[in-house]
Write a protein that holds these residues in place. Structure first.
Motif, PDB file in Angstrom:
ATOM      1  N   ARG A  55       0.844  -1.195   0.000  1.00  0.00           N
ATOM      2  CA  ARG A  55       0.000   0.000   0.000  1.00  0.00           C
ATOM      3  C   ARG A  55       0.885   1.253   0.000  1.00  0.00           C
ATOM      4  NH1 ARG A  55      -2.612  -0.567   4.576  1.00  0.00           N
ATOM      5  NH2 ARG A  55      -4.156  -1.925   3.651  1.00  0.00           N
ATOM      6  N   PHE A  56       1.894   1.260   0.854  1.00  0.00           N
ATOM      7  CA  PHE A  56       2.799   2.408   0.928  1.00  0.00           C
ATOM      8  C   PHE A  56       3.557   2.595  -0.388  1.00  0.00           C
ATOM      9  CE2 PHE A  56       7.098   4.036   2.216  1.00  0.00           C
ATOM     10  CZ  PHE A  56       6.703   5.351   2.407  1.00  0.00           C
ATOM     11  N   ILE A  61       5.146   5.583  -5.025  1.00  0.00           N
ATOM     12  CA  ILE A  61       5.762   5.586  -6.362  1.00  0.00           C
ATOM     13  C   ILE A  61       4.861   5.010  -7.445  1.00  0.00           C
ATOM     14  CG2 ILE A  61       8.129   5.660  -5.503  1.00  0.00           C
ATOM     15  CD1 ILE A  61       8.376   2.668  -6.036  1.00  0.00           C
ATOM     16  N   GLY A  62       3.649   4.630  -7.086  1.00  0.00           N
ATOM     17  CA  GLY A  62       2.680   4.224  -8.086  1.00  0.00           C
ATOM     18  C   GLY A  62       2.642   2.736  -8.370  1.00  0.00           C
ATOM     19  N   LYS A  63       1.767   2.396  -9.312  1.00  0.00           N
ATOM     20  CA  LYS A  63       1.576   0.986  -9.639  1.00  0.00           C
ATOM     21  C   LYS A  63       2.788   0.431 -10.374  1.00  0.00           C
ATOM     22  CE  LYS A  63      -0.982   1.898 -13.871  1.00  0.00           C
ATOM     23  NZ  LYS A  63      -2.222   1.680 -14.591  1.00  0.00           N
ATOM     24  N   GLY A  64       2.833  -0.884 -10.413  1.00  0.00           N
ATOM     25  CA  GLY A  64       3.943  -1.544 -11.084  1.00  0.00           C
ATOM     26  C   GLY A  64       5.071  -1.913 -10.144  1.00  0.00           C
ATOM     27  N   HIS A  65       4.938  -1.554  -8.881  1.00  0.00           N
ATOM     28  CA  HIS A  65       5.953  -1.874  -7.880  1.00  0.00           C
ATOM     29  C   HIS A  65       5.290  -2.600  -6.720  1.00  0.00           C
ATOM     30  CE1 HIS A  65       8.761   0.897  -9.867  1.00  0.00           C
ATOM     31  NE2 HIS A  65       7.745   1.732  -9.948  1.00  0.00           N
ATOM     32  N   SER A  66       6.040  -3.462  -6.062  1.00  0.00           N
ATOM     33  CA  SER A  66       5.549  -4.185  -4.890  1.00  0.00           C
ATOM     34  C   SER A  66       6.744  -4.512  -4.011  1.00  0.00           C
ATOM     35  CB  SER A  66       4.836  -5.476  -5.312  1.00  0.00           C
ATOM     36  OG  SER A  66       5.789  -6.373  -5.888  1.00  0.00           O
ATOM     37  N   ILE A  67       6.484  -5.012  -2.829  1.00  0.00           N
ATOM     38  CA  ILE A  67       7.597  -5.398  -1.970  1.00  0.00           C
ATOM     39  C   ILE A  67       8.389  -6.527  -2.627  1.00  0.00           C
ATOM     40  CG2 ILE A  67       6.285  -6.988  -0.501  1.00  0.00           C
ATOM     41  CD1 ILE A  67       9.191  -4.588   0.516  1.00  0.00           C
ATOM     42  N   THR A  68       7.725  -7.367  -3.378  1.00  0.00           N
ATOM     43  CA  THR A  68       8.429  -8.430  -4.096  1.00  0.00           C
ATOM     44  C   THR A  68       9.380  -7.844  -5.134  1.00  0.00           C
ATOM     45  OG1 THR A  68       6.578  -9.938  -3.754  1.00  0.00           O
ATOM     46  CG2 THR A  68       8.129 -10.500  -5.516  1.00  0.00           C
ATOM     47  N   SER A  69       8.925  -6.858  -5.888  1.00  0.00           N
ATOM     48  CA  SER A  69       9.804  -6.251  -6.895  1.00  0.00           C
ATOM     49  C   SER A  69      10.932  -5.464  -6.237  1.00  0.00           C
ATOM     50  CB  SER A  69       9.015  -5.371  -7.867  1.00  0.00           C
ATOM     51  OG  SER A  69       8.507  -4.216  -7.246  1.00  0.00           O
TER      52      SER A  69
END
Length: 148
Positions: A55-56, A61-69
């Protein structure tokens, strides 16, 4: 994830020069907080923690990123210019005092070990070389390459 961590990571991000560097600094700073949070004897609710971090990340920094990435980024050679940057290290030490700078090589080696276990890919390369060049607190500790 508390508001102090969020404020610290965003302050670190603002120290980056340009959007690309700021995004990389965000990823590394947040990833280091995430990895340091794993150093606990308590049971970790990864589903809840990952949801909070994702969520943070989305809000920042927007979509397309996650803790996995973020963790994938931190297990590859693209992280080396960030952690090898004196500007990043100084900014990280100033804005993210809850994660001591001298723990960065350990946290990156932890992440690299997990990446190796998941992907079964050889971890040799620029990141492992960087980790091994860093001073070890014990002096006679085994090299990361030997342990992983």
């Amino acid at each position: 994830m508390d508001s102090i961590v969020k404020q610290n990571v965003l302050a670190l991000t603002r120290c980056g020069h340009g959007a690309a560097e700021a995004t990389d600094w965000f990823r590394v700073g947040l990833g280091l907080y995430y990895l340091s949070g794993l150093m606990t004897d308590e049971t970790i609710d990864f589903k809840r923690i990952d949801k909070d971090f994702n969520r943070f990340i989305y809000q920042s920094i927007g979509k397309g990123h996650s803790i996995t990435s973020v963790l994938q980024f931190m297990s590859g050679e693209k992280v080396v210019p960030v952690v090898d940057s004196p500007r990043f290290m100084a900014a990280f030490a100033e804005h993210c005092p809850h994660v001591p700078v001298n723990t960065i090589p350990f946290l990156l080696s932890l992440n690299l070990g997990v990446a190796k276990n998941i992907s079964k890919v050889d971890i040799g390369g620029p990141l492992l070389d960087w980790i091994e060049r860093q001073p070890t607190p014990e002096g006679d500790a085994p090299k990361v390459r030997d342990v992983l």
